[in-house]
Design a protein around this motif. Structure first.
Motif, PDB file in Angstrom:
ATOM      1  N   SER A 138      18.482  58.182 108.502  1.00  0.00           N
ATOM      2  CA  SER A 138      17.770  56.911 108.719  1.00  0.00           C
ATOM      3  C   SER A 138      18.250  56.238 109.996  1.00  0.00           C
ATOM      4  O   SER A 138      17.443  55.694 110.774  1.00  0.00           O
ATOM      5  CB  SER A 138      17.972  55.971 107.528  1.00  0.00           C
ATOM      6  OG  SER A 138      17.384  56.500 106.364  1.00  0.00           O
ATOM      7  N   ARG A 139      19.548  56.280 110.225  1.00  0.00           N
ATOM      8  CA  ARG A 139      20.106  55.671 111.430  1.00  0.00           C
ATOM      9  C   ARG A 139      19.642  56.419 112.680  1.00  0.00           C
ATOM     10  O   ARG A 139      19.385  55.812 113.719  1.00  0.00           O
ATOM     11  CB  ARG A 139      21.635  55.659 111.352  1.00  0.00           C
ATOM     12  CG  ARG A 139      22.323  54.951 112.500  1.00  0.00           C
ATOM     13  CD  ARG A 139      21.869  53.514 112.636  1.00  0.00           C
ATOM     14  NE  ARG A 139      22.516  52.834 113.760  1.00  0.00           N
ATOM     15  CZ  ARG A 139      21.953  51.879 114.480  1.00  0.00           C
ATOM     16  NH1 ARG A 139      20.698  51.474 114.216  1.00  0.00           N
ATOM     17  NH2 ARG A 139      22.603  51.309 115.470  1.00  0.00           N
ATOM     18  N   GLU A 142      16.154  55.244 113.493  1.00  0.00           N
ATOM     19  CA  GLU A 142      16.213  53.887 114.058  1.00  0.00           C
ATOM     20  C   GLU A 142      16.633  53.932 115.530  1.00  0.00           C
ATOM     21  O   GLU A 142      16.023  53.282 116.388  1.00  0.00           O
ATOM     22  CB  GLU A 142      17.211  53.032 113.274  1.00  0.00           C
ATOM     23  CG  GLU A 142      16.771  52.690 111.859  1.00  0.00           C
ATOM     24  CD  GLU A 142      17.897  52.029 111.070  1.00  0.00           C
ATOM     25  OE1 GLU A 142      18.979  51.786 111.650  1.00  0.00           O
ATOM     26  OE2 GLU A 142      17.700  51.776 109.861  1.00  0.00           O
ATOM     27  N   GLU A 145      13.957  55.218 118.087  1.00  0.00           N
ATOM     28  CA  GLU A 145      12.971  54.251 118.565  1.00  0.00           C
ATOM     29  C   GLU A 145      13.528  53.467 119.758  1.00  0.00           C
ATOM     30  O   GLU A 145      12.825  53.200 120.734  1.00  0.00           O
ATOM     31  CB  GLU A 145      12.588  53.286 117.439  1.00  0.00           C
ATOM     32  CG  GLU A 145      11.760  53.920 116.336  1.00  0.00           C
ATOM     33  CD  GLU A 145      10.431  54.462 116.846  1.00  0.00           C
ATOM     34  OE1 GLU A 145       9.803  53.801 117.685  1.00  0.00           O
ATOM     35  OE2 GLU A 145      10.036  55.563 116.424  1.00  0.00           O
ATOM     36  N   GLU A 169      16.259  64.143 116.449  1.00  0.00           N
ATOM     37  CA  GLU A 169      15.257  63.266 115.844  1.00  0.00           C
ATOM     38  C   GLU A 169      14.324  64.080 114.952  1.00  0.00           C
ATOM     39  O   GLU A 169      13.964  63.647 113.850  1.00  0.00           O
ATOM     40  CB  GLU A 169      14.436  62.541 116.907  1.00  0.00           C
ATOM     41  CG  GLU A 169      13.462  61.545 116.283  1.00  0.00           C
ATOM     42  CD  GLU A 169      12.364  61.064 117.218  1.00  0.00           C
ATOM     43  OE1 GLU A 169      11.877  59.940 117.013  1.00  0.00           O
ATOM     44  OE2 GLU A 169      11.982  61.819 118.138  1.00  0.00           O
TER      45      GLU A 169
END
Length: 298
Positions: A138-139, A142, A145, A169
Motif C-alpha cells: 500500500s505504501r 502511495e 503517485e 509498482e
C-alpha cells in the motif's frame, strides 16, 4: 543511457568504478562525487554483497562530506539508508558524528522544502524499493503517485531508474489487486508488464526475470494457476542465470507466498527457506529475518 540498458548492469558498475577511481587518483572532487554516486547506485541494484557496498559507502560519504558536496551527499545518504534498512545495522556503521545523517523520510522533506527534484527522485525510488521488499505494498502505491509527479513521468520525462519504479509498482499493485479487487490496480500491473516487455527487448539479461515475475503475479491475479507457476519458475531461473541473486530471492519469496496461499504449504515453505538463504547471502539480514517470521506463521 541506452547502453546502460543493453549491457548487463554489472558492466555499468565497472564503468562507474573506473571513473570514480580515476577521479580519486587525480583529486578531482567534482568527478569523485558524481562518479562515486553513480557507482554506488549501480552497486545497490547489481552487486550481491550489501555489506561490502555499505562499507564502501561509509568511505564515500566521509569523502564527499569533506569536499562539501552537499547535494551528492544527500543522494548518497538516500541509498545508504536503503542498504541499512535491508541489513538492519544502522547503529554500527562508524559514520563520523559530525556528519548529520538523514533517513529517506527526512531527506524527502529536505527535497520538498528545497524543491530538489533530483533528491526527491532518489528518496522516493529508495523508499519504494525497501517497502516492496518488506511487502508493504500500500505504501509503495502511495509513493508511486508522488513519484509520477516529481519524476515528471506524467509529462513524459524519463529517468534511468524508472525501470525499478515500473517493476516495484507493478508487483505491488498486482499483489494489492488480489486483495482489493480494484480494477485501477490491475491496470497499473498490466501497464507494468507492457513496459517491461519493451525493456526486455533491449536486454533479456537485465529485464527478463523482472518481466517473468510481473507476469506471474498477473497470472495469479487472473487465476491462471498453471501459467503463474511457470512464470514464477522462469523468473527464478532467469534471475539466477543472470546473477541477480537478490532478485532471485524476491522471486522465490513471492512464489512461496503463492504456493502457501494455494494450499501447497510444504512447497511454499521450501521456497521461503531458499529465499531466506539468498537474502542472507546478499547481506540483507533484516529482510531475511522478515522471511523467517513469515515462515513461522505458516
Amino acid at each position: 543511457s541506452v547502453k546502460a540498458f543493453v549491457e548487463p548492469f554489472r558492466l555499468s558498475v565497472d564503468h562507474c568504478q573506473k571513473g570514480y577511481n580515476s577521479a580519486r587518483a587525480v583529486g578531482d572532487a567534482d568527478n569523485i562525487a558524481t562518479c562515486g554516486l553513480y557507482y554506488f547506485i549501480a552497486c545497490f541494484f547489481a552487486i550481491p554483497d550489501l555489506v561490502e557496498i555499505q562499507r564502501n559507502m561509509v568511505v564515500f560519504i566521509h569523502l564527499i562530506a569533506k569536499h562539501k558536496k552537499i547535494g551528492i551527499l544527500h543522494s548518497a545518504m538516500s541509498f545508504f539508508d536503503s542498504v541499512t534498512h535491508l541489513i538492519g545495522n544502522g547503529d554500527t556503521c562508524d559514520i563520523d558524528a559530525r556528519i548529520e545523517m538523514m533517513t529517506n523520510k527526512e531527506l524527502y522533506h529536505t527535497a520538498e522544502k528545497t524543491q530538489n527534484n533530483y533528491l526527491m527522485h532518489h528518496t522516493i525510488i529508495n523508499q519504494i524499493c525497501v517497502h516492496s521488499y518488506f511487502r508493504e505494498y500500500s505504501r509503495v502505491v502511495e509513493l508511486a503517485e508522488i513519484y509520477r509527479v516529481h519524476a515528471g513521468m506524467n509529462s513524459g520525462t524519463k529517468r534511468l531508474l524508472d525501470f525499478y519504479f515500473i517493476y516495484f509498482e507493478g508487483i505491488s499493485a498486482l499483489c494489492l489487486a488480489r486483495k482489493t479487487k480494484q480494477d485501477k490496480l490491475k491496470k497499473i500491473g498490466e501497464e507494468a508488464v507492457k513496459k517491461m516487455k519493451e525493456l526486455a527487448q533491449y536486454s533479456t539479461w537485465n529485464f527478463e526475470n523482472k518481466l517473468c515475475l510481473l507476469q506471474a503475479e498477473l497470472h495469479y491475479l487472473n487465476q491462471h494457476n498453471t501459467m503463474a507457476i511457470l512464470s514464477y519458475q522462469a523468473a527464478i531461473e532467469s534471475a539466477s542465470k543472470h546473477m541477480y541473486f537478490h532478485e532471485e530471492a524476491f522471486a522465490r519469496e513471492l512464489y512461496g507466498v503463492y504456493l502457501i496461499e494455494n494450499k501447497m504449504v510444504p512447497e511454499g515453505t521450501d521456497q521461503l527457506r531458499l529465499a531466506f538463504d539468498k537474502y542472507t547471502n546478499w547481506g540483507a539480514i533484516k529482510k531475511a529475518d522478515d522471511v523467517m517470521k513469515l515462515i513461522s506463521l505458516v
